[in-house]
Design a protein around this motif. Structure first.
Motif: not given
Length: 107
Positions: A30-44
């Motif tokens: 899921s590209f959208y899921g990666m950009l949203t949830k994945g970015s928040v995860f990595y941003g932490t």
């Protein structure tokens, strides 16, 4: 300062996630899921480690020894691991087929 750190952390994580998606060997369910949830995860990761780097040499009267730098870095990394595991427990689920396969649910 807190708002700036949060915004910068998530903007950098989002930009890195977006740019790495152009690499042909990376695919996401899921590209959208990666950009949203994945970015928040990595941003932490950036948010959790920022206090260490901010305090590292801010006060020239209180110079840190190498032992203190290493101890603080190890403590920050442990907090990153704990944040990653908490994120996994709360927001991700395993697909049950492969132990190393994680599914990012589509919302």
């Amino acid at each position: 300062l807190t708002v700036f750190v949060l915004a910068a952390a998530f903007a950098i994580a989002f930009a890195e996630t977006w740019t790495i998606s152009g690499f042909p060997y990376y695919t996401y369910p899921s590209f959208y899921g990666m950009l949203t949830k994945g970015s928040v995860f990595y941003g932490t990761f950036f948010v959790v480690t920022f206090p260490l780097f901010f305090r590292l040499d801010e006060n020239t009267k209180d110079l840190w020894s190498m032992r203190r730098v290493v101890g603080e870095a190890l403590a920050a990394m442990m907090l990153v691991i704990m944040a990653a595991d908490l994120w996994r427990l709360v927001f991700l689920r395993y697909d049950g087929l492969h132990t190393n396969s994680v599914v990012i649910p589509n919302d």
